[in-house]
Design a protein around this motif. Structure first.
Motif, PDB file in Angstrom:
ATOM      1  N   UNK A   1      25.018  29.608  79.790  1.00 36.05           N
ATOM      2  CA  UNK A   1      23.988  30.401  80.463  1.00 36.05           C
ATOM      3  C   UNK A   1      23.901  30.036  81.942  1.00 36.05           C
ATOM      4  N   UNK A   2      23.947  28.736  82.223  1.00 38.58           N
ATOM      5  CA  UNK A   2      23.918  28.307  83.630  1.00 38.58           C
ATOM      6  C   UNK A   2      25.151  28.815  84.377  1.00 38.58           C
ATOM      7  N   UNK A   3      26.282  28.802  83.699  1.00 41.26           N
ATOM      8  CA  UNK A   3      27.511  29.272  84.335  1.00 41.26           C
ATOM      9  C   UNK A   3      27.441  30.763  84.627  1.00 41.26           C
ATOM     10  N   UNK A   4      26.816  31.525  83.723  1.00 44.59           N
ATOM     11  CA  UNK A   4      26.674  32.964  83.962  1.00 44.59           C
ATOM     12  C   UNK A   4      25.752  33.242  85.135  1.00 44.59           C
ATOM     13  N   UNK A   5      24.670  32.464  85.253  1.00 38.86           N
ATOM     14  CA  UNK A   5      23.776  32.618  86.400  1.00 38.86           C
ATOM     15  C   UNK A   5      24.500  32.280  87.702  1.00 38.86           C
ATOM     16  N   UNK A   6      25.329  31.248  87.674  1.00 37.99           N
ATOM     17  CA  UNK A   6      26.088  30.875  88.869  1.00 37.99           C
ATOM     18  C   UNK A   6      27.078  31.963  89.262  1.00 37.99           C
ATOM     19  N   UNK A   7      27.706  32.595  88.268  1.00 35.37           N
ATOM     20  CA  UNK A   7      28.621  33.703  88.585  1.00 35.37           C
ATOM     21  C   UNK A   7      27.879  34.875  89.199  1.00 35.37           C
ATOM     22  N   UNK A   8      26.682  35.172  88.686  1.00 37.28           N
ATOM     23  CA  UNK A   8      25.890  36.263  89.256  1.00 37.28           C
ATOM     24  C   UNK A   8      25.465  35.940  90.685  1.00 37.28           C
ATOM     25  N   UNK A   9      25.064  34.685  90.942  1.00 34.75           N
ATOM     26  CA  UNK A   9      24.684  34.294  92.294  1.00 34.75           C
ATOM     27  C   UNK A   9      25.878  34.343  93.242  1.00 34.75           C
ATOM     28  N   UNK A  10      27.046  33.966  92.747  1.00 33.07           N
ATOM     29  CA  UNK A  10      28.239  34.026  93.589  1.00 33.07           C
ATOM     30  C   UNK A  10      28.559  35.457  93.997  1.00 33.07           C
TER      31      UNK A  10
ATOM     32  N   UNK B   1      36.974  39.937  80.925  1.00 28.22           N
ATOM     33  CA  UNK B   1      35.651  40.044  81.558  1.00 28.22           C
ATOM     34  C   UNK B   1      34.571  40.328  80.517  1.00 28.22           C
ATOM     35  N   UNK B   2      34.911  41.152  79.536  1.00 24.33           N
ATOM     36  CA  UNK B   2      33.953  41.442  78.469  1.00 24.33           C
ATOM     37  C   UNK B   2      33.677  40.200  77.632  1.00 24.33           C
ATOM     38  N   UNK B   3      34.706  39.408  77.360  1.00 20.23           N
ATOM     39  CA  UNK B   3      34.528  38.174  76.591  1.00 20.23           C
ATOM     40  C   UNK B   3      33.674  37.176  77.365  1.00 20.23           C
ATOM     41  N   UNK B   4      33.941  37.034  78.660  1.00 22.02           N
ATOM     42  CA  UNK B   4      33.172  36.093  79.482  1.00 22.02           C
ATOM     43  C   UNK B   4      31.704  36.504  79.545  1.00 22.02           C
TER      44      UNK B   4
END
Length: 325
Positions: A274-283, A171-174
């Motif tokens: 960056x887009x993937x991180x935003x998608x994870x936060x939205x999820x 999780x820290x790496x991601x």
């Protein structure tokens, strides 16, 4: 089976079945330990003896660190380490992903399982004996459960700890990977080579993401030691156990193979991360109302019912009491 249990109870009292199980287990351990602890001949023994002889003879001979004289578990390595190469590699990789990179990590892990399992099993037996000595009624089922459950807990506790460590590190790496790619892109566009960029990024992100910094630092050290860059990057992807890192490694290898710009590949991949991180936060934000529904109902509905129905129930009970009088 009931006849045997009754005979043990009549002969040794209520603790008879427990004594029989403990005695049988102790006997099996005594019969098995000589075979497990028997040390097989090692082809490296001759080399170790020559190194020890060179050490004792003076400072003229080369001294290599083999095994380590302070490693007290080395003589039990055949018992504590898996002899199957695939099994050993699997548990070794699992411990590396958890952050335990020492050469004796596998041995220490299995020793922790063995020691905690036996120790808590003994504590369970002591608890059962003390509980029975205080006059409490102890059934055979409760004796077995109170004895075996601590042993199972002690045996699986190190495995649970390692699994949790792997999850925390991944999780820290991601979480830190997109930021590290942005820093790496800045370094590459500033004129630094990829090797120097990785070393610089490992220093800059250590305060926030030490697990990812360790991976970058290991890549930097292995490249400086002369190891093939493709192999080093593949090892990093395997050690991390994260799909984002594996894809990043593939992008770098393909970029080097086809001669494309590393900066352009980093820019595109960093944007995707960056887009993937935003998608994870939205999820996570979208699943939050569902998770809060149960807590909201448990903490809100009972007080609301008490406030709304409490006075009415009190008046009804008071009216019924007057009518009964």
């Amino acid at each position: 089976m009931e006849f045997v249990m009754d005979m043990l109870v009549q002969r040794f009292g209520p603790m008879g079945p427990l004594f029989a199980v403990g005695g049988l287990g102790f006997l099996l351990i005594l019969l098995t330990l000589p075979f497990l602890l028997q040390k097989k001949s090692d082809p490296m023994d001759k080399f170790r003896d020559s190194v020890k002889a060179s050490k004792s003879g003076g400072k003229n001979g080369p001294a290599l660190r083999i095994g380590g004289k302070h490693d007290k578990l080395e003589k039990y390595s055949n018992f504590l380490e898996p002899q199957n190469e695939e099994e050993y590699s699997a548990i070794r990789m699992k411990l590396i992903r958890a952050g335990y990179r020492g050469k004796n990590a596998v041995r220490t892990f299995h020793f922790a399982q063995f020691a905690l399992g036996i120790g808590l099993l003994i504590l369970g037996v002591i608890y059962t004996v003390v509980n029975n000595g205080m006059g409490a009624e102890v059934t055979t089922r409760s004796m077995v459960l109170s004895t075996l459950i601590p042993g199972f807990v002690g045996y699986y506790a190190p495995k649970y700890w390692v699994t949790k460590r792997i999850q925390e590190r991944q999780e820290q790496i991601v979480n830190g990977f997109p930021d590290s790619l942005d820093m790496m892109l800045v370094c590459v566009e500033a004129g630094q080579s990829m090797d120097h960029s990785i070393a610089r990024v490992s220093k800059e992100i250590r305060a926030g993401y030490p697990a990812l910094a360790d991976e970058y630092a290991m890549v930097s050290h292995e490249i400086k030691a002369g190891k093939d860059k493709t192999t080093v990057l593949k090892d990093m992807g395997e050690r991390a156990g994260v799909s984002d890192v594996s894809n990043f490694v593939t992008v770098l290898i393909q970029s080097a193979a086809f001669g494309t710009s590393v900066a352009e590949a980093l820019r595109v991949y960093a944007s995707e991360m960056r887009d993937k991180r935003v998608m994870r936060a939205e999820e996570k934000a979208n699943t939050l109302p569902t998770k809060m529904t149960l807590a909201t109902m448990m903490l809100t509905v009972p007080p609301l019912l008490i406030i709304l129905l409490g006075p009415s129930i009190y008046n009804i009970v008071e009216t019924l009491g007057k009518m009964s009088l």
